[in-house]
Design an enzyme around this catalytic site. Structure first.
Site, short mmCIF file in Angstrom:
data_model
loop_
_atom_site.label_atom_id
_atom_site.label_comp_id
_atom_site.label_asym_id
_atom_site.label_seq_id
_atom_site.Cartn_x
_atom_site.Cartn_y
_atom_site.Cartn_z
N HIS A 144 12.57 -2.30 2.13
CA HIS A 144 12.13 -1.46 2.29
C HIS A 144 12.77 -0.05 1.41
O HIS A 144 14.28 -0.52 2.05
CB HIS A 144 12.18 -1.23 4.10
N ARG B 48 4.73 10.98 -2.50
CA ARG B 48 4.57 10.41 -0.97
C ARG B 48 5.98 11.32 0.04
O ARG B 48 7.37 10.34 -0.06
CB ARG B 48 4.24 8.83 -1.20
N ARG C 57 13.32 4.54 12.31
CA ARG C 57 12.05 5.53 12.21
C ARG C 57 11.35 5.64 13.72
O ARG C 57 12.07 4.39 14.47
CB ARG C 57 11.03 4.94 11.52
N ALA D 1 3.00 -0.36 4.56
CA ALA D 1 2.62 -1.01 6.19
C ALA D 1 2.12 -2.51 6.39
O ALA D 1 1.90 -2.18 8.23
CB ALA D 1 1.18 0.34 6.07
N GLU E 273 13.09 -9.77 1.94
CA GLU E 273 11.92 -8.81 2.32
C GLU E 273 12.64 -7.02 1.93
O GLU E 273 13.94 -7.22 2.81
CB GLU E 273 11.83 -8.45 3.87
N TYR F 73 11.18 9.56 1.85
CA TYR F 73 10.76 8.35 0.55
C TYR F 73 11.47 8.38 -0.78
O TYR F 73 12.30 7.91 -1.49
CB TYR F 73 9.96 7.73 0.24
N ASN G 285 8.02 -5.57 -1.01
CA ASN G 285 8.20 -4.34 -0.29
C ASN G 285 6.71 -4.28 0.41
O ASN G 285 5.87 -3.80 -0.32
CB ASN G 285 8.64 -2.69 -0.84
N PRO H 20 0.92 -1.23 -0.17
CA PRO H 20 0.01 -0.34 0.49
C PRO H 20 0.66 1.39 0.07
O PRO H 20 2.01 1.30 0.42
CB PRO H 20 -0.94 0.20 1.38
N ASN H 21 0.08 2.54 -1.09
CA ASN H 21 0.72 3.73 -0.67
C ASN H 21 1.71 3.72 -1.49
O ASN H 21 2.71 4.63 -1.65
CB ASN H 21 1.40 4.09 0.74
C1 DQA Z 1 8.50 1.40 3.57
C2 DQA Z 1 8.72 0.58 5.60
C3 DQA Z 1 6.88 1.29 6.09
O1 DQA Z 1 6.89 0.92 7.84
C4 DQA Z 1 6.13 1.90 5.66
O2 DQA Z 1 5.07 1.54 5.76
C5 DQA Z 1 5.81 1.49 3.91
C6 DQA Z 1 7.47 2.25 3.07
C7 DQA Z 1 9.71 1.23 3.19
O3 DQA Z 1 9.55 0.87 1.74
O4 DQA Z 1 10.58 1.95 3.71
O5 DQA Z 1 4.62 2.37 3.60
O6 DQA Z 1 7.80 -0.13 3.20
#
Ligand code: DQA
Length: 146
Positions: free
Chosen positions: A99, A17, A106, A76, A97, A22, A73, A9-10
């Site tokens: 990110h 964003r 964080r 959240a 995994e 990011y 990735n 998501p997002n």
């Molecule tokens: C994320 C880190 C997550 O905590 C966050 O909710 C994201 C992006 C990252 O790529 O840094 O949506 O996965």
């Protein structure tokens, strides 16, 4: 054998964003970089994004037999999703995994990953380069060095 990149998501909002966290690179630009590097390494990549937890679960289930590994990735959902964790462990598909940000540096709620224990490893904090590192890590899982 192909690799499956899944984005949660997002991540479709990358570029706009929270650029201070990011960066300004869009997901489409990251996909282009990943595909270029994948081409150099001689592996095919399928790159997807969904805001829906269920769709991500379904894609992990369907990956078996078609993809050698998943680079995930989970956004959240990383911190909340027992369903994603169960999909990875139920299928047994090797999963990396990733990110963009360093989740350990964080907010405290981001320090715990629901999926980390069932993934083969975690890469975080390198911005878009985390995706390239994820590609190379996933490739090493399906093509172990001789
Ligand atoms: C994320 C880190 C997550 O905590 C966050 O909710 C994201 C992006 C990252 O790529 O840094 O949506 O996965």
């Amino acid at each position: 054998m192909k690799l499956l990149f899944l984005n949660g998501p997002n991540l479709n909002l990358l570029g706009k964003r929270e650029p201070g966290i990011y960066g300004k690179t869009t997901l489409a630009e990251i996909e282009t970089t990943v595909c270029q590097r994948a081409g150099e390494l001689g592996v095919a990549v399928d790159f997807r994004q969904s805001n829906s937890e269920g769709e991500l679960v379904t894609w992990i289930q369907q990956a078996v037999g078609e993809f050698g590994a998943v680079v995930l990735n989970a956004g959240a959902y990383t911190h909340t999703s027992i369903a994603l964790r169960d999909a990875i462990s139920a299928t047994g598909i090797p999963t990396v995994e990733i990110h963009l940000s360093n989740i350990h540096a964080r907010e405290e709620f981001r320090h715990h990953s629901m999926i980390a224990a069932v993934c083969r490893g975690q890469i975080c904090g390198f911005g878009p380069h985390s995706y390239v590192l994820g590609l190379e890590a996933a490739l090493s899982l399906i093509k172990p060095a001789a």
